[in-house]
Design an enzyme around this catalytic site. Structure first.
Site, PDB file in Angstrom:
ATOM      1  N   GLY A  46       0.839  -1.185   0.000  1.00  0.00           N
ATOM      2  CA  GLY A  46       0.000   0.000   0.000  1.00  0.00           C
ATOM      3  C   GLY A  46       0.878   1.240   0.000  1.00  0.00           C
ATOM      4  O   GLY A  46       2.001   1.205   0.509  1.00  0.00           O
ATOM      5  N   GLN A  51       3.266   9.882   1.315  1.00  0.00           N
ATOM      6  CA  GLN A  51       4.526   9.129   1.382  1.00  0.00           C
ATOM      7  C   GLN A  51       5.445   9.412   0.192  1.00  0.00           C
ATOM      8  O   GLN A  51       6.615   9.055   0.214  1.00  0.00           O
ATOM      9  CB  GLN A  51       4.249   7.622   1.433  1.00  0.00           C
ATOM     10  N   CYS A  94       5.368  -0.292   7.318  1.00  0.00           N
ATOM     11  CA  CYS A  94       5.099   0.900   6.511  1.00  0.00           C
ATOM     12  C   CYS A  94       6.388   1.301   5.795  1.00  0.00           C
ATOM     13  O   CYS A  94       7.456   1.316   6.410  1.00  0.00           O
ATOM     14  CB  CYS A  94       4.632   2.024   7.437  1.00  0.00           C
ATOM     15  N   LEU A  95       6.284   1.639   4.517  1.00  0.00           N
ATOM     16  CA  LEU A  95       7.467   2.035   3.750  1.00  0.00           C
ATOM     17  C   LEU A  95       8.101   3.304   4.313  1.00  0.00           C
ATOM     18  O   LEU A  95       9.270   3.569   4.074  1.00  0.00           O
ATOM     19  CB  LEU A  95       7.095   2.242   2.268  1.00  0.00           C
ATOM     20  N   HIS A 136      -4.899   1.525   7.167  1.00  0.00           N
ATOM     21  CA  HIS A 136      -3.534   2.038   7.318  1.00  0.00           C
ATOM     22  C   HIS A 136      -3.278   3.170   6.312  1.00  0.00           C
ATOM     23  O   HIS A 136      -2.760   4.228   6.674  1.00  0.00           O
ATOM     24  CB  HIS A 136      -2.555   0.866   7.093  1.00  0.00           C
ATOM     25  N   GLU A 137      -3.676   2.946   5.056  1.00  0.00           N
ATOM     26  CA  GLU A 137      -3.411   3.957   4.016  1.00  0.00           C
ATOM     27  C   GLU A 137      -4.285   5.195   4.208  1.00  0.00           C
ATOM     28  O   GLU A 137      -3.810   6.321   4.023  1.00  0.00           O
ATOM     29  CB  GLU A 137      -3.619   3.370   2.618  1.00  0.00           C
ATOM     30  N   HIS A 140      -2.900   7.521   6.648  1.00  0.00           N
ATOM     31  CA  HIS A 140      -1.833   8.371   6.108  1.00  0.00           C
ATOM     32  C   HIS A 140      -2.397   9.700   5.596  1.00  0.00           C
ATOM     33  O   HIS A 140      -1.739  10.733   5.682  1.00  0.00           O
ATOM     34  CB  HIS A 140      -1.133   7.679   4.930  1.00  0.00           C
TER      35      HIS A 140
HETATM   36 NI    NI Z   1       2.241   3.197   5.657  1.00  0.00          NI
END
Ligand code: NI
Length: 172
Positions: A46, A51, A94-95, A136-137, A140
């Protein structure tokens, strides 16, 4: 397609509430393609626009996993319109918080309204891992990271490990 730069904790853009997209047009579709490419290249499932340094309400998700047929999901202006009372705990990463994972509790099932790749309004009932990824996304987009759901102590421990991880992966 272009691989985009990933913004990591504690970059301030990750704390900002993202703005709604006004129109789903070709420029936006190009961005969705680049975000998906960037996500695949980083082995993520995701990615949200903050991000990649863009404060817009855009998310891409693919939970198919490695070695499976890609199954991308593009969500523009996604909104959670219903959440189950039932909660579930699962491990998240998470990236923007590289090399770390932690258990987070969230509603087990959510209903999401969003605009798709063509700008058409869609509704989707998400459960299991898709529910986790979507929440989660969407978090963000409101400036919330999964580590914000942890207790203060657990978050501090994770951030220590992140610091160590970054030292070991210097320059990466
Ligand atoms: Ni994330």
């Amino acid at each position: 397609m272009t691989k985009l730069k990933l913004y990591e904790y504690p970059h301030p853009i990750l704390k900002k509430k993202a703005e709604k997209v006004v129109e789903v047009n070709d420029d936006l579709r190009k961005l969705l393609d680049d975000m998906l490419e960037t996500m695949y290249a980083s082995n993520g499932c995701g990615l949200a626009a903050p991000q990649i340094g863009l404060s817009k309400r855009i998310v891409v998700i693919d939970i198919a996993g490695e070695g499976k047929e890609p199954n991308p999901l593009y969500m523009v202006n996604p909104e959670i319109i219903w959440s189950s009372e039932e909660k579930e705990i699962s491990e998240e990463g998470c990236l923007s918080v590289p090399g770390q994972r932690a258990e987070v509790e969230r509603p087990a099932v959510v209903r999401i309204r969003y605009l798709d790749y063509d700008g058409k309004e869609q509704e989707m009932l998400a459960e299991e891992f898709l529910a986790v990824a979507a929440q989660h996304e969407i978090d963000h987009l409101d400036g919330v990271l999964y580590i914000d759901h942890l207790s203060r102590l657990k978050r501090q421990m994770l951030l220590k490990k992140l610091e160590k991880y970054r030292k070991e992966h210097n320059g990466k």
